[in-house]
Design a protein around this motif. Structure first.
Motif, PDB file in Angstrom:
ATOM      1  N   ASP A 184       0.864  -1.178   0.000  1.00 54.93           N
ATOM      2  CA  ASP A 184       0.000   0.000   0.000  1.00 54.93           C
ATOM      3  C   ASP A 184       0.902   1.230   0.000  1.00 54.93           C
ATOM      4  O   ASP A 184       1.422   1.629   1.037  1.00 54.93           O
ATOM      5  CB  ASP A 184      -0.901  -0.033   1.236  1.00 54.93           C
ATOM      6  CG  ASP A 184      -1.753   1.230   1.376  1.00 54.93           C
ATOM      7  OD1 ASP A 184      -1.767   2.044   0.432  1.00 54.93           O
ATOM      8  OD2 ASP A 184      -2.404   1.376   2.430  1.00 54.93           O
TER       9      ASP A 184
ATOM     10  N   SER B  20      -0.126   4.414   2.382  1.00 59.13           N
ATOM     11  CA  SER B  20       0.232   4.359   3.797  1.00 59.13           C
ATOM     12  C   SER B  20       1.632   3.780   4.024  1.00 59.13           C
ATOM     13  O   SER B  20       2.043   3.592   5.169  1.00 59.13           O
ATOM     14  CB  SER B  20      -0.794   3.521   4.572  1.00 59.13           C
ATOM     15  OG  SER B  20      -0.874   2.214   4.040  1.00 59.13           O
TER      16      SER B  20
ATOM     17  N   ASP C 155       2.904   0.728   3.527  1.00 57.57           N
ATOM     18  CA  ASP C 155       2.715  -0.446   4.375  1.00 57.57           C
ATOM     19  C   ASP C 155       2.595  -1.698   3.513  1.00 57.57           C
ATOM     20  O   ASP C 155       1.816  -1.736   2.557  1.00 57.57           O
ATOM     21  CB  ASP C 155       1.439  -0.262   5.203  1.00 57.57           C
ATOM     22  CG  ASP C 155       1.307  -1.289   6.316  1.00 57.57           C
ATOM     23  OD1 ASP C 155       2.259  -2.063   6.544  1.00 57.57           O
ATOM     24  OD2 ASP C 155       0.238  -1.312   6.967  1.00 57.57           O
TER      25      ASP C 155
ATOM     26  N   SER D 213      -0.770  -6.219   8.803  1.00 53.84           N
ATOM     27  CA  SER D 213      -0.084  -4.979   8.468  1.00 53.84           C
ATOM     28  C   SER D 213       1.308  -5.007   9.064  1.00 53.84           C
ATOM     29  O   SER D 213       1.475  -5.293  10.257  1.00 53.84           O
ATOM     30  CB  SER D 213      -0.864  -3.774   9.020  1.00 53.84           C
ATOM     31  OG  SER D 213      -0.047  -2.630   9.102  1.00 53.84           O
TER      32      SER D 213
ATOM     33  N   ASN E 282       3.141  -2.384   9.416  1.00 53.10           N
ATOM     34  CA  ASN E 282       3.289  -1.183  10.248  1.00 53.10           C
ATOM     35  C   ASN E 282       2.855  -1.438  11.683  1.00 53.10           C
ATOM     36  O   ASN E 282       3.428  -0.888  12.626  1.00 53.10           O
ATOM     37  CB  ASN E 282       2.491  -0.024   9.654  1.00 53.10           C
ATOM     38  CG  ASN E 282       3.152   0.563   8.423  1.00 53.10           C
ATOM     39  OD1 ASN E 282       4.287   0.224   8.087  1.00 53.10           O
ATOM     40  ND2 ASN E 282       2.459   1.437   7.726  1.00 53.10           N
TER      41      ASN E 282
ATOM     42  N   HIS F 285      -5.373  -0.464  -0.016  1.00 58.41           N
ATOM     43  CA  HIS F 285      -5.424   0.808   0.714  1.00 58.41           C
ATOM     44  C   HIS F 285      -6.789   1.030   1.355  1.00 58.41           C
ATOM     45  O   HIS F 285      -6.888   1.271   2.557  1.00 58.41           O
ATOM     46  CB  HIS F 285      -5.087   1.975  -0.205  1.00 58.41           C
ATOM     47  CG  HIS F 285      -5.197   3.300   0.498  1.00 58.41           C
ATOM     48  ND1 HIS F 285      -4.408   3.637   1.578  1.00 58.41           N
ATOM     49  CD2 HIS F 285      -6.027   4.372   0.285  1.00 58.41           C
ATOM     50  CE1 HIS F 285      -4.731   4.846   2.010  1.00 58.41           C
ATOM     51  NE2 HIS F 285      -5.708   5.301   1.254  1.00 58.41           N
TER      52      HIS F 285
END
Length: 364
Positions: free
Chosen positions: A157, A160, A162, A189, A191, A237
């Motif tokens: 993504d 972001s 990520d 994710s 992140n 996203h």
């Protein structure tokens, strides 16, 4: 005015950014200043951006089973010798190995998509990921029997910044003669380093995914899962699902392809008593999403199945007579590169990069 040293460093940065990953890894041993440049996160992103724009000889990761409990992993690059790779610890003992790739990073998984590693095979760095939340219960019920069909996709993504993994589980509930189907999904994710259950819309929960098909990440942003009657899409996203139907013209001769940022299929049809292979892609025409024919493959080509679109008009395809070949659509009339490889139990496309993520550790 920039100093001579600064100009020299900028020039070195520019030259190094055009080199392949294995050459860069050797360059880190030249001097401390070069190692500092190559390990800089800004350089790694700049190198990745350049690599994605220029046409490299394609590479694949290929699993070859030696026995039921033993397998070898090779990296094949067009025009070069195959390189045998060593896997990170623990995952090397997994009897059936599956993987997805994005930006040079590879997700290694067992058949149930429970044991998951992220790995950069060229820099030999990796990380074991936390286990998913949705797993098959060990205790069996006398009232019903559960079957799990699991697939997963991996992409980036860019909004972001990520990397994300979507794990899709089709739960079959056998109630005697009655069967029920329920689709559940969870998203990892990088992140947050965690899994989150994603709600599947009611009208899509009966989607029956094909357990033998690949999940393709189109344009590094949309995951494409193939089902028995259509395609399940997931936007990395927005984190929302969608569906579309297969092309209605012809028989599919490929899994879903990422054709220059669009979903594509190779279809076989009959025209004037001749068998024609054509590439069809999903396109937005006047606000309507429709399948559009791009071109025909040369009629004399005896292609049984297309595995990947490699970029620059090149396809990796299966020919029973010659093994796996590279067909170049933009050089019609030119004989394909034959017998790229023959033996494998699983294969996926990969590109090289220096990308590393937080929590990576080095292979022994």
């Amino acid at each position: 005015m920039a100093s001579i040293n600064q100009l020299a460093e900028d020039l070195i940065f520019e030259i190094l950014s055009w080199l392949p990953v294995l050459s860069l890894l050797r360059c880190t041993s030249v001097c401390k200043s070069w190692k500092s440049i190559i390990s800089n996160p800004y350089f790694i992103q700049a190198h990745l951006a350049i690599s994605q724009k220029k046409q490299h000889p394609f590479s694949t990761l290929r699993v070859v089973s030696k026995s039921d409990e033993s397998q070898d992993l090779f990296m094949d690059t067009l025009g070069e010798n195959s390189v045998k790779l060593s896997l990170p610890r623990y995952i090397s003992d997994v009897p059936q190995l599956f993987f997805r790739s994005c930006n040079g990073l590879v997700i290694l998984s067992d058949i149930h998509v429970v044991v998951l590693y992220i790995w950069n095979p060229l820099t030999r760095s990796f990380k074991l990921l936390p286990k998913p939340r949705v797993v098959k219960p060990r205790r069996k019920s006398r009232l019903y029997r559960l079957e799990f069909v699991v697939n997963f996709g991996f992409g980036f993504d860019s909004v972001s910044n990520d990397y994300k993994i979507l794990r899709v589980v089709l739960v079959k509930i056998n109630l005697g003669v009655e069967k029920r189907f329920q689709l559940v999904a969870e998203l990892y994710s990088f992140n947050t380093d965690s899994w989150t259950v994603i709600m599947v819309p009611e009208e899509m929960r009966g989607f029956r995914q094909d357990p033998l098909s690949e999940c393709v990440c189109v344009g590094s942003r949309v995951l494409c899962f193939q089902g028995t009657n259509g395609i399940l899409l997931f936007n990395l996203h927005n984190e929302v699902f969608g569906t579309c139907q297969y092309p209605k013209t012809g028989v599919r001769m490929s899994d879903a392809l990422d054709f220059e940022g669009s979903i594509g299929f190779i279809l076989k049809s009959s025209e004037n008593e001749s068998i024609i292979l054509s590439l069809w892609t999903l396109a937005n025409v006047g606000g309507n999403i429709i399948w559009t024919k791009k071109f025909n493959i040369e009629p004399h080509m005896k292609i049984d199945h297309v595995l990947f679109y490699l970029g620059d008009g090149q396809f990796l395809a299966k020919d029973d007579g010659a093994g796996y070949i590279v067909y170049h659509d933009r050089k019609k009339g030119t004989p394909p590169l034959s017998c790229v490889f023959r033996e494998f139990t699983y294969v996926a496309q990969i590109s090289g990069s220096l990308v590393s993520l937080e929590g990576f550790e080095q292979q022994d």
